[in-house]
Every structure is written in structure tokens, then in C-alpha cells.
Design an enzyme around this catalytic site. Structure first.
Site, short mmCIF file in Angstrom:
data_model
loop_
_atom_site.label_atom_id
_atom_site.label_comp_id
_atom_site.label_asym_id
_atom_site.label_seq_id
_atom_site.Cartn_x
_atom_site.Cartn_y
_atom_site.Cartn_z
N SER A 129 -6.60 -11.04 -11.09
CA SER A 129 -7.88 -10.37 -11.36
C SER A 129 -8.46 -10.97 -12.64
O SER A 129 -7.72 -11.59 -13.43
CB SER A 129 -7.62 -8.87 -11.58
OG SER A 129 -8.75 -8.23 -12.13
N TYR A 156 -2.95 -1.53 -14.85
CA TYR A 156 -3.56 -2.60 -14.05
C TYR A 156 -3.62 -3.90 -14.85
O TYR A 156 -3.25 -4.97 -14.38
CB TYR A 156 -4.96 -2.15 -13.62
CG TYR A 156 -5.63 -3.03 -12.59
CD1 TYR A 156 -5.40 -2.84 -11.22
CD2 TYR A 156 -6.51 -4.04 -12.96
CE1 TYR A 156 -6.03 -3.63 -10.27
CE2 TYR A 156 -7.14 -4.83 -12.01
CZ TYR A 156 -6.90 -4.62 -10.67
OH TYR A 156 -7.53 -5.41 -9.73
P1 NAD Z 1 -8.36 -2.25 -1.21
O1 NAD Z 1 -8.08 -0.87 -1.69
O2 NAD Z 1 -9.54 -2.52 -0.34
O3 NAD Z 1 -7.08 -2.84 -0.46
C1 NAD Z 1 -5.79 -2.68 -0.96
C2 NAD Z 1 -4.79 -3.01 0.11
O4 NAD Z 1 -3.47 -2.79 -0.42
C3 NAD Z 1 -4.92 -2.11 1.34
O5 NAD Z 1 -4.61 -2.85 2.50
C4 NAD Z 1 -3.85 -1.05 1.09
O6 NAD Z 1 -3.38 -0.45 2.29
C5 NAD Z 1 -2.78 -1.91 0.44
N1 NAD Z 1 -1.81 -1.11 -0.29
C6 NAD Z 1 -2.01 -0.22 -1.29
N2 NAD Z 1 -0.85 0.34 -1.67
C7 NAD Z 1 0.12 -0.23 -0.89
C8 NAD Z 1 1.53 -0.08 -0.81
N3 NAD Z 1 2.18 0.78 -1.57
N4 NAD Z 1 2.20 -0.82 0.10
C9 NAD Z 1 1.54 -1.68 0.91
N5 NAD Z 1 0.21 -1.86 0.87
C10 NAD Z 1 -0.49 -1.15 -0.02
O7 NAD Z 1 -8.42 -3.14 -2.54
P2 NAD Z 1 -8.98 -4.61 -2.82
O8 NAD Z 1 -10.10 -4.46 -3.77
O9 NAD Z 1 -9.16 -5.39 -1.58
O10 NAD Z 1 -7.75 -5.19 -3.67
C11 NAD Z 1 -6.90 -6.21 -3.19
C12 NAD Z 1 -6.31 -6.96 -4.36
O11 NAD Z 1 -7.36 -7.60 -5.08
C13 NAD Z 1 -5.59 -6.06 -5.36
O12 NAD Z 1 -4.45 -6.71 -5.86
C14 NAD Z 1 -6.62 -5.88 -6.46
O13 NAD Z 1 -6.04 -5.60 -7.68
C15 NAD Z 1 -7.27 -7.26 -6.44
N6 NAD Z 1 -8.57 -7.30 -7.06
C16 NAD Z 1 -9.61 -6.58 -6.58
C17 NAD Z 1 -10.85 -6.67 -7.19
C18 NAD Z 1 -12.05 -5.94 -6.70
O14 NAD Z 1 -13.09 -5.96 -7.38
N7 NAD Z 1 -12.01 -5.31 -5.54
C19 NAD Z 1 -11.02 -7.50 -8.30
C20 NAD Z 1 -9.92 -8.21 -8.78
C21 NAD Z 1 -8.70 -8.11 -8.15
#
Ligand code: NAD
Length: 260
Positions: free
Chosen positions: A142, A155
Site C-alpha cells: 500500500s 495497517y
Molecule cells: P476488499 O475488502 O475489497 O477485499 C479484501 C479481500 O480479502 C476479500 O476477498 C476478503 O474476503 C479477503 N479477506 C479478508 N479477511 C480475510 C481472511 N481472514 N481470510 C481470507 N480472506 C480474507 O479490500 P481491497 O481494497 O480489495 O484490499 C485488497 C488488498 O489491497 C489489501 O491487502 C489492502 O490492504 C490493499 N490495498 C487496498 C487499497 C484500497 O484503496 N482499496 C489501497 C492500498 C492497498
């Protein structure tokens, strides 16, 4: 390009992981989906992806907080398709609170899902990749892996951790055909971020649209969200021969967030 390769994408039932899984399947890889959610909806996602990409797509609901379930995710994927060639450590969760109020259980869960799960998955997948002297590990970090924001202690700690862990694995595999890199997205409009927009709207009495703009412009100079499709395309690039010598990199897709 990825025909015959097997990929695991953790946390791929939603958001960025789903975008990456679709992109890898679109490039010809077999994909093992993982994540939480409604079984019927996940089955519809799985079947739809298999149909539109013309590849095998599986699903395994391993909880990324538990090392034994992660071990099973890797071993059962290898048993089904022969190996694991591409591992995308993407599952992630968030909690926003000042450090003094940060619930211990949320700290433990965030460190487990956002950081330790990648350690466990890599530990089990690396021997399989070494057997073929080819592998791609992509850790979804991130902007918060590079800089901090208030109220995101767990985080930010986990994401800085995964950037460091990525470099260690890149060094340990430097003389092999296995690469390990991190992608550092800024804001991407997914359920994880929508929760933060909803909280901001409630807290400040803003309309949903105004809250979205406020959240974006506070950090992301482009004023635009990055998309799961863009992150997916970068993941496919990292799996290509053009990326053979990209090792231990952290690649920002953040609208200028960390250029400031
Ligand atoms: P999201 O909530 O849409 O998806 C998260 C996914 O992780 C889902 O499929 C959920 O079921 C799964 N998950 C959560 N807890 C779990 C567990 N205990 N076991 C197995 N699966 C689990 O979130 P996102 O925004 O798509 O985030 C995905 C990644 O990208 C994360 O690592 C997040 O930190 C990172 N990220 C997101 C952003 C953003 O702006 N959305 C920015 C930087 C980094």
C-alpha cells in the site's frame, strides 16, 4: 502468456484481489480464488471467471489468520494442478482508531491477515517454485507501506512490514527464476475503502460524493481512484519475461500520493 501456470490470489472474492485474479485468468493462468463471503456469490464469481477466460478456476476458503489453513490452500492447489507458480498475497483488512483506543484483537487480526499470512504462504509456495526454477510472488502492500497516516497503526505497521519482507524474499531468490515484488496502491474504490468513506460521511455530515472527494484529495493528487483492473494489469506485467529482473521493488500506483 500464462497458459499452463497456476496462480493463487488470496483475498480474491472482492476488490483488488478479484481484479488481479481476473487479469491472471485473462492471461491464461489457472487461478485458485480465496477469501470470505457468501458461498453462492463466490460460486457465481468462480464460474463466471472460468467461463469468460476459458481457464480452470477453483476456490478455497482459507482464513488468512490461521497458518494451517494457509498451508492447506497451497498444498491443495499444488495437488490439484501440479504446482504453484504465481502467488499473490493480497488479503487485507483495515481498522481506523487512535493508538490508545486501538482494540488488541484488531491489531492481532490485521498483523495476521496483512503480514503474517504472506510469510506463511511464501514459506509453503517457495519450495514448489524452486522445483521449477520459476515463480512470481506479488505482495499487495500500500502507499501505507511507504508513508504513514494517523489512526492506522496496525495497517501501516503491517504494510511497512510486507515491503521489507518482499525485499528479503527477493534477495533470497535473487539467483533463481523466482521474483518477489510489492505493489503499493493508493486509494482504490473497493469495499475496504467504501467503509472509510461511509465513516467520514457520518462523522462530518457530508454527502457520499463529498466524502469520497474529501478522502481522495486529502492524499491522492490525481483526484482519481486507481482501479482493480489497473492493479491486475501490473500483476500480469510482473509475471511477464520483461519483469525478469524486477526484484524487491515496491511499485506505486497511487495517483502521486507518495511523490509528495
Ligand atoms: P476488499 O475488502 O475489497 O477485499 C479484501 C479481500 O480479502 C476479500 O476477498 C476478503 O474476503 C479477503 N479477506 C479478508 N479477511 C480475510 C481472511 N481472514 N481470510 C481470507 N480472506 C480474507 O479490500 P481491497 O481494497 O480489495 O484490499 C485488497 C488488498 O489491497 C489489501 O491487502 C489492502 O490492504 C490493499 N490495498 C487496498 C487499497 C484500497 O484503496 N482499496 C489501497 C492500498 C492497498
Amino acid at each position: 502468456m500464462l497458459k499452463g501456470k497456476t496462480a493463487i490470489v488470496t483475498g480474491s472474492t472482492s476488490g483488488i484481489g478479484l481484479g488481479i485474479a481476473r487479469a491472471l485468468a485473462g492471461a491464461g493462468a489457472r487461478v485458485m480464488l480465496n477469501g470470505l463471503g457468501d458461498p453462492a456469490e463466490i460460486e457465481a464469481l468462480r464460474a463466471g471467471m472460468a467461463r469468460s477466460a476459458g481457464v480452470e478456476v477453483g476456490f478455497q476458503e482459507a482464513d488468512m489468520r490461521h497458518s494451517e489453513e494457509i498451508a492447506l490452500l497451497v498444498s491443495q492447489t499444488a495437488r490439484r494442478w501440479g504446482s504453484v507458480d504465481i502467488l499473490v498475497n493480497n488479503a487485507g483488512i483495515q481498522h481506523v482508531a487512535p493508538l490508545e483506543d486501538f482494540p488488541e484483537a484488531r491489531w492481532d487480526d490485521i498483523l495476521a491477515v496483512n503480514l503474517s499470512s504472506a510469510f506463511h504462504a511464501m514459506r509453503h509456495a517457495l519450495p514448489l517454485m524452486r522445483r521449477n526454477n520459476w515463480g512470481r510472488i506479488i505482495n499487495i502492500a500500500s502507499a501505507h507501506g511507504l508513508v504513514a497516516s494517523a489512526h492506522k497503526a496496525a495497517y501501516v505497521a503491517a504494510k511497512h512490514g510486507i515491503v521489507g519482507l518482499t525485499k528479503v524474499v527477493a534477495l533470497e531468490t535473487a539467483q533463481t527464476g523466482i521474483t518477489c515484488n510489492a505493489i503499493c496502491p493508493g486509494w482504490v474504490l473497493t469495499p475496504l475503502v467504501q467503509k472509510q468513506i461511509d465513516a467520514l460521511a457520518a462523522q462530518e455530515g457530508l454527502s457520499p460524493q463529498a466524502a469520497k472527494q474529501r478522502l481522495l484529495l486529502e492524499k491522492q493528487p490525481s483526484g482519481e481512484f486507481a482501479t482493480p483492473e489497473e492493479i491486475g494489469a501490473l500483476a500480469v506485467f510482473l509475471c511477464s519475461p520483461a519483469a525478469n529482473q524486477m526484484r524487491g521493488a515496491n511499485l506505486s500506483v497511487d495517483g502521486g500520493w507518495t511523490a509528495q
